[in-house]
Design a protein around this motif. Sequence first.
Motif, PDB file in Angstrom:
ATOM      1  N   VAL A   1      13.796  10.394   9.048  1.00 26.74           N
ATOM      2  CA  VAL A   1      13.679  10.740   7.620  1.00 26.74           C
ATOM      3  C   VAL A   1      14.003  12.220   7.376  1.00 26.74           C
ATOM      4  O   VAL A   1      14.232  12.635   6.241  1.00 26.74           O
ATOM      5  CB  VAL A   1      12.240  10.412   7.126  1.00 26.74           C
ATOM      6  N   ILE A   2      14.078  13.016   8.435  1.00 32.89           N
ATOM      7  CA  ILE A   2      14.243  14.469   8.266  1.00 32.89           C
ATOM      8  C   ILE A   2      15.436  14.830   7.360  1.00 32.89           C
ATOM      9  O   ILE A   2      15.274  15.613   6.411  1.00 32.89           O
ATOM     10  CB  ILE A   2      14.355  15.185   9.644  1.00 32.89           C
TER      11      ILE A   2
ATOM     12  N   ALA B   1       7.158  11.337   3.692  1.00 34.77           N
ATOM     13  CA  ALA B   1       8.408  10.685   4.114  1.00 34.77           C
ATOM     14  C   ALA B   1       9.012   9.849   2.988  1.00 34.77           C
ATOM     15  O   ALA B   1      10.094   9.300   3.127  1.00 34.77           O
ATOM     16  CB  ALA B   1       8.131   9.795   5.317  1.00 34.77           C
ATOM     17  N   ASP B   2       8.279   9.760   1.874  1.00 34.25           N
ATOM     18  CA  ASP B   2       8.766   8.979   0.740  1.00 34.25           C
ATOM     19  C   ASP B   2       9.496   9.945  -0.209  1.00 34.25           C
ATOM     20  O   ASP B   2       8.898  10.889  -0.715  1.00 34.25           O
ATOM     21  CB  ASP B   2       7.535   8.337   0.060  1.00 34.25           C
ATOM     22  N   PRO B   3      10.796   9.734  -0.444  1.00 33.94           N
ATOM     23  CA  PRO B   3      11.590  10.716  -1.192  1.00 33.94           C
ATOM     24  C   PRO B   3      11.100  10.955  -2.623  1.00 33.94           C
ATOM     25  O   PRO B   3      11.456  11.963  -3.231  1.00 33.94           O
ATOM     26  CB  PRO B   3      12.991  10.106  -1.210  1.00 33.94           C
TER      27      PRO B   3
ATOM     28  N   SER C   1       0.801  -1.221   0.000  1.00 34.26           N
ATOM     29  CA  SER C   1       0.000   0.000   0.000  1.00 34.26           C
ATOM     30  C   SER C   1       0.835   1.273   0.000  1.00 34.26           C
ATOM     31  O   SER C   1       0.297   2.356  -0.099  1.00 34.26           O
ATOM     32  CB  SER C   1      -0.951   0.023   1.193  1.00 34.26           C
ATOM     33  N   SER C   2       2.185   1.142   0.098  1.00 32.14           N
ATOM     34  CA  SER C   2       2.983   2.358   0.225  1.00 32.14           C
ATOM     35  C   SER C   2       2.859   3.250  -1.007  1.00 32.14           C
ATOM     36  O   SER C   2       3.043   4.451  -0.936  1.00 32.14           O
ATOM     37  CB  SER C   2       4.444   2.013   0.495  1.00 32.14           C
TER      38      SER C   2
ATOM     39  N   GLY D   1      19.869   4.684  -3.101  1.00 33.54           N
ATOM     40  CA  GLY D   1      19.257   3.398  -3.446  1.00 33.54           C
ATOM     41  C   GLY D   1      17.741   3.441  -3.453  1.00 33.54           C
ATOM     42  O   GLY D   1      17.075   2.429  -3.213  1.00 33.54           O
ATOM     43  N   ILE D   2      17.165   4.630  -3.716  1.00 31.86           N
ATOM     44  CA  ILE D   2      15.710   4.758  -3.653  1.00 31.86           C
ATOM     45  C   ILE D   2      15.064   4.335  -4.968  1.00 31.86           C
ATOM     46  O   ILE D   2      13.969   3.784  -4.983  1.00 31.86           O
ATOM     47  CB  ILE D   2      15.342   6.208  -3.256  1.00 31.86           C
TER      48      ILE D   2
END
Length: 566
Positions: free
Chosen positions: A512-513, A490-492, A455-456, A564-565
Amino acid sequence: MTSPARFKGIAASIGVAVGLARVVGRERRRPSCRQIDDTAISSELARFARAVSNSRADIESAKQELTDRHGSTYAPIMDVYLLMHGDALLIDATSDAIRNDKVNAEWALSRVTERLKKPLLEDPSPYFQERARDIEHVREHLMRHLCGEQRSEPSTDGPAVLIAHDLTPADAVHMLAPPTVGLVTEVGAESSHTAILARTFGVPAVVGVGPLPADIEDDDVVLVDGFAGEVTVGASPEERRAAETRRDRFSAFLKAERSTSAVTRDGVSISVAANVELPSEVEAALAHGAEGIGLYRTEFMCLSRREPPSEEEQLEAYRGVVSAMAPRQVVFRTFDWRGDKRLRAHDLGERGRAWLKTQINAVLRASSEGSVALMFPMVATVEEFCEARALVEECRNGLSDERARSAQLPIGMMVEVPSAALLAERFAEHADFFAVGTNDLAHYTLAFDRRDSRSSAKPLDPAVLGLLQRAITAASDAQTPCSMCGDMAADPVALCLALGLGYRQISVPVSVIPLARAVIRNVDLQVAAAVAGDAMKCVSADEVRALVVDRLDAQLGALWKEQGIV
Ligand code: PEP
Ligand code: MG
């Protein structure tokens, strides 16, 4: 393991770990029932009492270690487990079962814990699932003492990745320290205490990977990707080298990002605040340069308690957080009892209303220590938000402290139910601010379970994007401050789209900041806005994601790849 095996789970603590497998306690104990005769009852009761006392000593020692390493603010996590060692429903009920059913302590304890867990497990909410896990953790400690077992100790030869069915928080305190560099558990969720501790200690973790094969052995090379929630066991030398490079790059990146700004390429400053669950996270939030606390999930104070803490207890906790963060703002969210079911103040009946009033009193009183805001979760109708506001006034009028009575704190609401986004302009007439919760908004819009690991991507679904746009547009028109505190921020990759839609305030988990700030510095808002416009025409969340990755490659490709995203 002879060939590499890969597993997918929940990314619970970011970072990359490379180490040798250290398999701990994966065997599930199945106690058998042993009838005892009358003469053996008192010795069996004494054996159980000894196990309770030794287990309590273990938790006390974990609490001390936690305090030594991170200060006294971490104690509440362990206090929950200590309280359970005196719980009538668990401890007294087990003694009663030994006495009345004339059975061995192991069997009595298993029966009682299963009975306590059953109603919790029937509720799909992550909150209640976690409370069932708390009971399981206490059972594990008690069983260990009944069976005369020792806690497994992490190996001392080289970096280790713990592989466990589950890890109790007390074990996590002892074991998530060097030489342990990573954690993989078969069960667990992002909000579990063990996951919180892994984040606190900066240990990359993937939880909830499901049953792992029995042939994972100590000394297999394990790679933990705490960004993607992936685990590789028996990695090849090339994979290992690549993971080590990513790991080193990420820790260098974190060091460099500690005090950077969050200004976009085209010079717009974005406010980056922290989402926190426990007072213990405040220190890290400040160290990471959080501009405030955009979401304080107060229900975490109630873990494993049958009732919320008293007004004075809450006041003390809130005051500590507010004064530590001052002059930055702290947004307290009233207890959100169920993350995935609507259960609001009036649904809880008179008791719930009394709890809510206690909490509001504590927040009003704490507001004299600094900058405080209060918000309500799961608001679905304008009427109920107005009722919630009226309740704040009722509480205010009932306070004896003049300073607290005159406190002027903003009263806002989460926008996380589709109706709130659809009628955002109406809500803006009543709310002082909005905080958009993309986790529940996606869940309720798409009828897709937020606990599902797939679901992300869902906040990126065009239907959710449409609601996000409605909310921010209505807020801007009404000049109502509007932040995004759901995990989309929070997802780049998804964060770029939030910025493109017009969000200028975000609140993300503390860890995540630094990454969020780096993403912001690389975004050009005009380009992001154009991508957001085109995203609305896509047919799925996956297509939206691919579009963002492709169109923002020139600005963010290097950062995403480096971390690595993508
Ligand atoms: C959300 O729903 O997006 C949110 C931030 O609230 P929670 O995750 O605590 O339900
Ligand atoms: Mg929510």
